[in-house]
Structures are given as C-alpha cells and as structure tokens.
Motif scaffolding. Structure first.
Motif: not given
Ligand SMILES: Cc1ncc(C[n+]2csc(CCOP(=O)(O)OP(=O)(O)O)c2C)c(N)n1
Ligand code: SF4
Ligand SMILES: [Mg+2]
Lengths: 186, 257, 366
Positions: B105-126
């Motif tokens: 919910q935070h990711l979706v809403n920050a993206a929707t609000r176009n918050d000026r932040i940089t998110v780096i998300l590590v996808n290691n499948t688990q």
C-alpha cells in the motif's frame, strides 16, 4: 456550587437544532459566561435524530454531557423518544404541538406544547423554524437576551443579510415570535 | 561472482567485509548504489533507509546517513523525510516481501502521489531473512519453505510484475526500471538515473533489481547464475520500463537537482 | 529568510471545538508537519491544520493508512521537523507499530489520540478504552509519555507541552483526549508560548546534518534491530534507565481534599470533570472525600498516589472503561493494603449522580 442551566435540543436532521445550540452557547460565551456545547455525532448522525447538549453557567462547566436536562426541546416524534433518557422530575419538556402524545415522557416538571412548526409555516417561513425555537429557549431560560441572540445571528448570517435585508427582518421576527409562543407557559 | 577490489568511496570500510552470505546479490546492488552516489557526488545529501529483511544488514554499510525502519515501512519513512526536507536525496531500500507484500500500500500510494523518492527493491524471489518462504515474486513451480511442492499459480497466483505495475500507476515524471545483479554496470546506470530523476524533482523513481539468494535457493555458484539469468528472466524482463522524456534526452550526461 | 508569521500572537480567549484547539496549539508549539489518516473523532484536527497550512508554511500529507501516517511522521522527525499525527480507536492500534520504532530509536513523535469506543470499530464518539493501548502498546516496555487532558485549556497547554517533552527527553509523547473533547465547544485561552515564558525546545535533524559523513563527521547510523539478546538487552536497559531518570521531571497529577478524606476518587480525562464537580460539592456538605487525577498516565504518578493511599483511604476509580485506569492504579499501589473500588462504564460517560451515590456508600463503609 452554582449549577449550570442544562438544555437539550433534539430534532430531525435538517431542523437546525445544532445551529440553535451553537448560537446559544456562543452568545453566552460572548457575554462572558461559561458555556459548553456538544452535538451527538455517532454513525447515526446522518439522516437520524440530531441531539445537542448545551450548558450555560457562571463557573467552568463539568462533564460535557449531562444526565438530566433542565429544559428539553423535542421537535419530532423520534426526537421525543431520543430525549427521554435525559429528562427527570425537574425537566421542563417542550415539544412541537404537531407531535402525537404517545411517547411523551411522564413525571416531568412541565410538559409544554408549542405550535412552532405551524406558526413558522403560516406566519413566517419554514426556514426560520429553528430561529423560533431559539426564541422559545430564550423565553424559557433567559440564558441570553433577545438582543444577544440577534447579534449572534448577525455574526453567522450577516453576510447574507447584506444582500437580502428582508431576511434579517424575518429572523428577528422569528426570535421574537418564539419568545411570545412560550410566554406564560412556565 | 567476482569481488572487485575497489570499494566505492561512499562505502564504509570499517564495516567491510559486509554481513551478507557469500554469493548474495544484496552486496552487488549496494555496490551499484555506492558507485552511483560517488559518480553523482551526493554522499553528503543522501539518506539511505533500509527495510527489515536481509536489507537490514546494510544499516551501517555506507558513509551515508542511514535509518533502519520496519518491515515494509521504509517507503513512508522516506516519504515523510523528503517532504519535511526536500533538499535530501532519499533512498528506500527493501526486499520483495517488504515492497510487494507487507508494504504494497505504501509503494502504490507513494507512486500514485509521485513522491520524489528513489526506491530500490531487491527481488530474490522469496523471503531471505526469515528462511526462504514464498514471496509475491516466487516463480511458478519454485520450491520454498511454504511451497514445498512448488508454487502453484492456481492457489497463490503468478509472480508480481512490480515495475510494470509502478509504471502503469505513475505519470510522466516517473522513472521505472528493472535491472539485475547479473549486469552490474547496467544496474548502476539505472540506479543513477533513478537518483538523477529524484534530484531533478521530476517524480517517483523505482528500480527493481533481480538478485541472488544462494542460501535459500540452495544453489551452487553455477545454478545460482543459471536461475537468475535463465529462470527469473522468463518472468521478469530486464530493462527500462518508463523514462521521463527529459531524462531520456539527457542520457549519459550529468544532471543535477 | 523572512520570518514566518506566528500562528497565535499575544493572548486571546476563544470559543471553539477541541480539535480546532489542538491544530492551533500544535502550530503555536512550532510543529511543522502533520501526517494523518481520517478517522472520527479526530478528523477536524487535520481539517483545521490544512486550513492553517498555507498561511504559516505548514506541511500536510493525507497518507494511505495509519501505519504510513506514523512512519511518515517519523521521517519528518528524522529530518528535524516537529511532526505529529492524530488518530483514534482502530487507528491507534495500527499506530502502535511506528510508535514502537519511535520508542526504540528515541524519536520525539507526538501523537494525539481522541479515544472512541472499542474494541474493534466500536463507536466513533467517546470512551476511555485506549488507556492501556496508549500507555503500554507496542512490543516493548511502554517507554513513552501520555498526557490525559480534561478540558480545552488542557488541550492547548498540553499540546504545547507534548512537543517540548518529546524533543527535550526524546521519548514519544501522546496527548490522550477523547471524542467529546474533540467535538465539544468551550472557552479556551490561546497564547503565544513566548508571551507566557514557555520556551519552545528546538527540533534538530537526525540525518542530513552539514558535512560529508565519514569525511567531516561520522555518519548517522540509526537502527532498531540487534543481532543478539545481550546487545538488545543493553540497549533496552539504557532506554529504561534514561526513562526512569527523567520520569520524575515529567510526571504530573492534581489532587484535592485528600487530607482527612475517607474516600478518594481517582479519575482522568472528561470523567475527571464529573468527579471534580461531585467531590467539591460533597466536600462542601462535609463529606470526607477527595479526588486524585493523574495527568500523566505514563509515567504514572505512583509516588503521589501511594502517599494518598498510605493514609488508609478507600479509593474509587471512576472511568469510561472496564478497569484500564484501575490497572495502573493497582500496579502503583502494589504492596499497600489499599482498598481499590471501581465504577466502570466502558464507552459511556459516568453520571454525576451515580458517582455521588457510590462515594456516599463507600464513605459510610458500604
Ligand atoms: C511486521 C513484521 N512482520 C514480519 C516480520 C518478519 N520478517 C522479517 S524479514 C521478512 C521477510 C523479508 O523478505 P524480503 O522483504 O523479501 O527481504 P529479503 O530478506 O528477501 O531480502 C519478514 C517476513 C517483521 N519483521 N515484521
Ligand atoms: S539469506 Fe539470501 S538474501 Fe539474505 S543475505 Fe543470505 S543470500 Fe542474501
Ligand atoms: Mg526477498
């Protein structure tokens, strides 16, 4: 300890009881008295019966809601039912004469019917019905004067009166007529 | 995996060697981030926020002001910080559990609000830190501790398409990319552009990094690389998903906020 | 840089709702950020704050939920701005997660709670059922400050004090009100704290201070997770020691008529208003009764209450909850042979008639 005057107003949403309560409390505050006003604001607030608790006194007011009103005013059948928990042997209970008598509380100090709805419709305008009720409260309790009520109305609606002076006149007559309605009823 | 001798300037030597398992992708992502910070010369303005997950091990990783937050809550902490002081360049660093499950919910809403932040998300499948449970990114058929017979998409769905989702809910100013630790140079470029986009005040910037977790995958070096390069890329397409026109034009050049 | 206009100049008496009072007081206290999620009965705090915002350069964000409201608030605090949020009921439940982080990391978060009925969605009007949650919530030791207000003047005074306490001692601080206080109108004197000689404790950034970390200064490395039991134990004990050291400076209560009393009524919040009226009236009639009002529920004024109880009085705890205040009272009195009675009305205001009757019975030994 000097007790504050405790007033309960109950009406249907749209009958304007909260505005009346606010005017009384604010006018009392303006003249230097202690005052407290709280609306009921539960989920049932939308479309249901609206209750207003007003207290006016000379010392800081105690709890925001009281157990027993000195004066209770109910403007519809449902409002009568909702007011009943807050009335006792000391309560003056005012209700509009259009309401059936089935649910009226027993054992109160006085039961007074006032034809506010009818009079406002016939003589004034339905929209100032609540202002007449304001007049009735003033007539019965004297917590504020008619002049103070008019000033309080001016503060709220002055901007509209500028455009439509007849409206001011209508409101003033409604307060006065409300006072008259309850004259001699105590 | 090669360990390069040169450490980014913004790394904190006192806390190296780092605490990740051998062969873990987190170190490579953080190296790319360190190099991007160095190249942009923003070490004095960056605040690094790390989630709970294996990312928490990076709380003293950089010579950069750092805040460890709660599982899934790094995004709102950095949003609140950025709004309170827009001069800061904030990075929210999290795992796929943190970003796509508990903190969606935070990711979706920050993206929707176009918050000026940089998110780096590590996808290691688990879920690495808790011992290898299923994540929203787990591949169909992939065995995890909570899908011991392999993930059944009928029961638990298909891997989430994070960057694609973020791209679809953001507007023009956003930057969205998916990199992989298998291509560190490209990953660094993506991260750098995500930082530049924030610095230019354009909008939400998001980089998913495909990453390795040999410990929970129970893979040797060869299988680890096979999994990330062959298996993961079947579901996760590497590349830029959304690039603001201004950033596309300024490609390769230095940009400043 | 032009100085911002002061939200409240000098001193003025006004008649308004408690939620409006909180918004003004927060602005007067130098708060700059409010992050919040709508929930009755605190909504109007946000409504007024957003109306004050443009004039006084205030920041507001309506977040996606209370978790986010709490964590964005912590982000604001970390950036060095006085930040707060307001919530109630189920929102307070969610708020415990960010507040637990604030407790661990000594972040001066300020949270206004306008209690509503519970458990669950309960009702949106009033209760005192968030005492335990607010005082002891989270997976920790309850190292926080909780001020329980009982009037609009309290709301104004203690909102300002909450920011000062939070930033002076660096423990999360709660203002515990309720829906009645939020929605009712009564007179209150608003003032510029400076005019009253109330110094505002300045905010300071935790991150982004001047200089390059690792070059000009050490980096700020703020964490809440530890690897081993002993490491966390040390960290928690340090927090506890610090909390216990400053608690005597923070703790507050109010008492009346306790000397020579046979019964002492204990109450907080709006219930205290009812108790106060009853006790004062009975005293005038010569009934040996007094009252004790904890103003801080955390830290609890245990020493003061123990002194009262040591005289052998019977205590009557009156609250709009089923014994939540009483639990704090009993813990404070542990080891003393004090009698603790309760008048519990979860989610409804306790009537003055009822209180008077109960006090009289207890005075007569019933
Ligand atoms: C509220 C909460 N729920 C659960 C946890 C337990 N937990 C810690 S890390 C983690 C998952 C981490 O997985 P991911 O975010 O993918 O990061 P990774 O370790 O894989 O890098 C969980 C569930 C927690 N810390 N907090
Ligand atoms: S468990 Fe996996 S993700 Fe975590 S440090 Fe080890 S390899 Fe990396
Ligand atoms: Mg993961």
């Amino acid at each position: 300890m000097a007790r504050p005057v405790k007033i309960l107003l109950a009406g249907e949403g749209g009958q304007g009881v909260q505005a009346v309560a606010e005017i009384i409390a604010e006018a009392a505050y303006e003249k230097g008295r202690e005052a407290l006003y709280i609306p009921n604001f539960g989920i049932e607030q939308r479309g249901g019966v609206s209750l207003a608790f007003v207290q006016v006194g000379d010392e800081p007011i105690g709890p925001p809601r009281f157990e027993t009103a000195d004066l209770a005013i109910a403007l519809s059948d449902r409002a009568v039912v909702r007011s009943r928990p807050y009335v006792g042997p000391e309560t003056t209970f005012i209700y509009d004469s259009s309401i059936g008598t089935n649910h009226l509380p027993q054992g109160v100090a006085r039961l007074v019917a006032v034809p506010a709805i009818e009079v406002s419709k016939k003589e004034l305008h339905p929209r100032v019905f609540n202002v007449m009720i304001l007049g009735a409260v003033i007539g019965l309790t004297g917590v504020i004067t008619v002049e103070e009520a008019k000033e309080a109305i001016e503060r709220r609606l002055g901007h509209r009166f500028e455009k439509d002076p007849a409206l001011r006149e209508l409101n003033h007559r409604a307060v006065e007529r409300g006072v008259e309605l309850v004259k001699g009823k105590l | 995996m090669q360990i390069q001798p040169a450490m980014p300037r913004s790394w904190r030597p006192e806390t190296k060697p780092h605490k990740f398992c051998p062969g873990c992708g987190h170190g490579i992502v953080l190296k790319a981030l360190g190099e991007a910070i160095d190249e942009l010369e923003i070490q004095d303005r960056v605040v690094f926020g790390c989630d709970i997950g294996c990312s928490l091990l990076s709380w003293d990783f950089f010579n950069v002001d750092t805040v460890q937050t709660h599982h899934g809550r790094t995004t709102p902490v950095m949003v609140g910080m950025k709004r309170a002081n827009p001069e800061l360049i904030v990075v929210a660093y999290m795992g796929d559990g943190g970003g796509y499950a508990i903190g969606t919910q935070h990711l979706v809403n920050a993206a929707t609000r176009n918050d000026r932040i940089t998110v780096i998300l590590v996808n290691n499948t688990q879920y690495g830190m808790t011992g290898g449970q299923m994540a929203p990114t787990t591949l169909p058929g992939q065995k995890t501790e909570t899908t011991p017979f392999g993930r059944d998409p009928e029961l638990t769905g298909y891997p989430i398409q994070g960057p694609e989702m973020v791209a679809s809910i953001t507007r023009d100013g956003a930057y969205v990319a998916r990199g992989t630790v298998a291509r560190p140079r490209q990953l660094k470029e993506f991260i750098k552009r995500a930082l530049q986009n924030q610095m230019a005040g354009r909008g939400f910037s998001f980089v998913e990094a495909l990453s390795t977790c040999p410990t929970n995958w129970r893979t040797n070096a060869e299988d680890t690389w096979k999994f990330i390069e062959k298996e993961m890329t079947r579901y996760f397409k590497v590349g830029e998903v959304k690039v603001p026109p201004e950033l596309a034009r300024g490609k390769g050049e230095r940009e400043d906020g | 840089m032009p100085t911002k206009p002061k939200p409240v100049e000098g001193e003025k008496k006004v008649f308004m709702t408690g939620n409006e009072v909180v918004a003004w007081a927060a602005a007067a206290a130098g708060a700059e950020c409010m992050y919040g999620y709508p929930i009755t009965p605190q909504n109007e705090i946000m409504h007024y704050w957003t109306r004050l915002a443009p004039k006084f350069g205030l920041i507001f964000l309506q977040t996606e939920d209370e978790l986010s409201a709490g964590f964005t608030m912590l982000g604001g605090v970390l950036a060095g701005r006085k930040s707060f949020t307001a919530t109630a009921g189920p929102g307070n439940t969610l708020m415990q997660e960010p507040l637990s982080m604030a407790e661990m990391m000594r972040l001066p978060a300020v949270v206004v709670i306008q209690q509503r009925g519970g458990p669950s969605t309960g009702q949106v009007v009033y209760s005192q059922q968030e005492v335990t949650l607010t005082s002891l919530g989270g997976n920790g030791e309850g190292l926080r400050v909780v001020y329980s207000t009982s009037s609009h003047q309290d709301l104004y005074d203690y909102t300002i004090k909450a920011f000062n306490t939070a930033w002076r001692y660096r423990f999360p601080t709660f203002l515990l009100g309720d829906g009645y206080q939020g929605k009712m109108r009564e007179p209150v004197v608003m003032y510029d704290p400076e005019v009253r000689g109330v110094e505002l404790v300045p905010a300071e950034p935790y991150v982004g201070r001047p200089g390059t970390p690792g070059v000009d200064r050490p980096p700020a490395h703020l964490r809440n997770a530890y690897s081993i039991e002993e490491e966390l134990y040390e960290a928690v004990m340090e927090l506890v020691r610090e909390y216990e050291k400053v608690a005597p400076e923070i703790v507050e209560h109010e008492a009346f008529g306790v000397d020579g009393a046979r019964v002492v009524a204990v109450a907080h919040g709006v219930v205290f208003r009812a108790v106060k009226g009853v006790v004062r009236e009975l005293r005038q009639q010569g009934v040996p009764v007094g009252y004790f009002r904890p103003i801080t529920l955390r830290p609890f004024p245990a020493d003061a209450l123990r002194r009262v109880a040591a005289t052998g009085v019977r205590l009557l705890v009156v609250e709009s909850a089923y014994g939540q205040l009483a639990r704090l009272v009993k813990e404070a009195l542990s080891g003393l042979p004090a009698e603790v009675h309760g008048l519990y009305k979860p989610g409804v205001l306790v009537g003055q008639g009822e209180i008077a009757t109960r006090i009289k019975t207890l005075v007569q030994g019933g």
